[in-house]
Design an enzyme around this catalytic site. Structure first.
Site, PDB file in Angstrom:
ATOM      1  N   LYS A   1      -6.915   3.478  -2.625  1.00 47.92           N
ATOM      2  CA  LYS A   1      -7.212   3.378  -1.194  1.00 47.92           C
ATOM      3  C   LYS A   1      -7.418   4.775  -0.628  1.00 47.92           C
ATOM      4  O   LYS A   1      -6.709   5.712  -0.997  1.00 47.92           O
ATOM      5  CB  LYS A   1      -6.050   2.656  -0.498  1.00 47.92           C
ATOM      6  CG  LYS A   1      -6.134   2.588   1.021  1.00 47.92           C
ATOM      7  CD  LYS A   1      -4.935   1.826   1.592  1.00 47.92           C
ATOM      8  CE  LYS A   1      -4.857   1.957   3.111  1.00 47.92           C
ATOM      9  NZ  LYS A   1      -3.694   1.230   3.682  1.00 47.92           N
TER      10      LYS A   1
ATOM     11  N   ASP B   1       0.860  -1.184   0.000  1.00 50.43           N
ATOM     12  CA  ASP B   1       0.000   0.000   0.000  1.00 50.43           C
ATOM     13  C   ASP B   1       0.894   1.231   0.000  1.00 50.43           C
ATOM     14  O   ASP B   1       1.523   1.550   1.013  1.00 50.43           O
ATOM     15  CB  ASP B   1      -0.897   0.014   1.239  1.00 50.43           C
ATOM     16  CG  ASP B   1      -1.967  -1.071   1.219  1.00 50.43           C
ATOM     17  OD1 ASP B   1      -1.857  -2.007   0.400  1.00 50.43           O
ATOM     18  OD2 ASP B   1      -2.904  -0.989   2.040  1.00 50.43           O
TER      19      ASP B   1
ATOM     20  N   LYS C   1     -10.151   0.336  -1.763  1.00 49.94           N
ATOM     21  CA  LYS C   1      -9.952  -0.015  -0.358  1.00 49.94           C
ATOM     22  C   LYS C   1     -10.346   1.160   0.527  1.00 49.94           C
ATOM     23  O   LYS C   1      -9.838   2.264   0.371  1.00 49.94           O
ATOM     24  CB  LYS C   1      -8.493  -0.413  -0.102  1.00 49.94           C
ATOM     25  CG  LYS C   1      -8.201  -0.737   1.371  1.00 49.94           C
ATOM     26  CD  LYS C   1      -6.794  -1.283   1.555  1.00 49.94           C
ATOM     27  CE  LYS C   1      -6.424  -1.400   3.031  1.00 49.94           C
ATOM     28  NZ  LYS C   1      -5.070  -1.962   3.226  1.00 49.94           N
TER      29      LYS C   1
END
EC number: 4.1.2.4
Length: 223
Positions: free
Chosen positions: A154, A91, A183
């Site tokens: 995300k 991430d 996400k």
């Protein structure tokens, strides 16, 4: 909602003071509940990979975290190192200042550096840090992530104030369409909130409250 929420949860512990014992507990909980992954800081990737070696739970880590203000070369190095240590998902935080400066070329190059380093070895999720962006910037960031080949966009690091909102998740889903996952992370502490995020278009939930969510409780502080 009949979806298996556990399989959508990145069980997260990113606090700087997290201990080895807590990381091992995180992994045990992920095994017990069948979470998608554990998300830990890079220094704990080897530990998590060891603990989860005989399971389907993936090891996720963070790159350029939490500010995103490192160079593409640094992020690529971090990604390679994380994969060598056992990470299968990364991430990364975008260069937020570059996005706000209108330097889309740098933002895309930054993301692409991580995507290329991870190619075929790890999923890449791109943290756009929604709390710091206008809606127009959120859309641009998502478009650049898709263009650079990222697997997910995300919402948040959990370290910049606001976390995921249903509105942001819906905007991100509309922007990426079916070209990437979304996400939701930051502030998702109970099942009702998790379900609302999924209904808005989230395909993964980042939370330190995974156990609470699957057991119908409410979790505590983020990350």
């Amino acid at each position: 909602m009949t979806v298996n929420i556990a399989k959508m949860i990145d069980h997260t512990l990113l606090k700087p003071e997290a201990t080895e014992e807590q990381i091992i507990q995180l992994c045990d909980e992920a095994k017990q509940h069948g979470f998608a992954s554990v998300c830990v800081n890079p220094a704990w990737v080897k530990t998590a990979a060891r603990e989860l070696s005989d399971t389907d739970v993936r090891v996720c880590t963070v790159i350029g975290f939490p500010l995103g203000a490192t160079t593409p070369e640094t992020k690529a190095f971090e990604t390679n190192n994380a994969i060598e240590n056992g990470a299968r998902e990364v991430d990364m935080v975008i260069n937020i200042g570059a996005l706000k400066s209108g330097n889309d070329e740098l933002v895309e190059r930054d993301i692409r550096a991580v995507v290329e380093a991870a190619s075929g070895k790890a999923l890449v999720k791109v943290i756009i840090e929604t709390a710091l962006l206008t809606d127009e910037e959120k859309v641009r960031a998502c478009q650049l992530a898709v263009k650079a080949g990222a697997d997910y966009v995300k919402t948040s690091t959990g370290f910049s104030g606001g976390g995921a909102t249903v509105e942001d998740v819906a905007l991100m889903r509309r922007t990426v369409g079916d070209k990437a996952g979304v996400k939701a992370s930051g502030g998702v502490r109970d099942r009702k909130t998790a379900e609302a995020m999924i209904e808005a278009g989230a395909t993964r939930i980042g939370t330190s409250s995974g156990v609470a969510i699957v057991s119908g409780q409410t979790g505590g502080a983020d990350y």
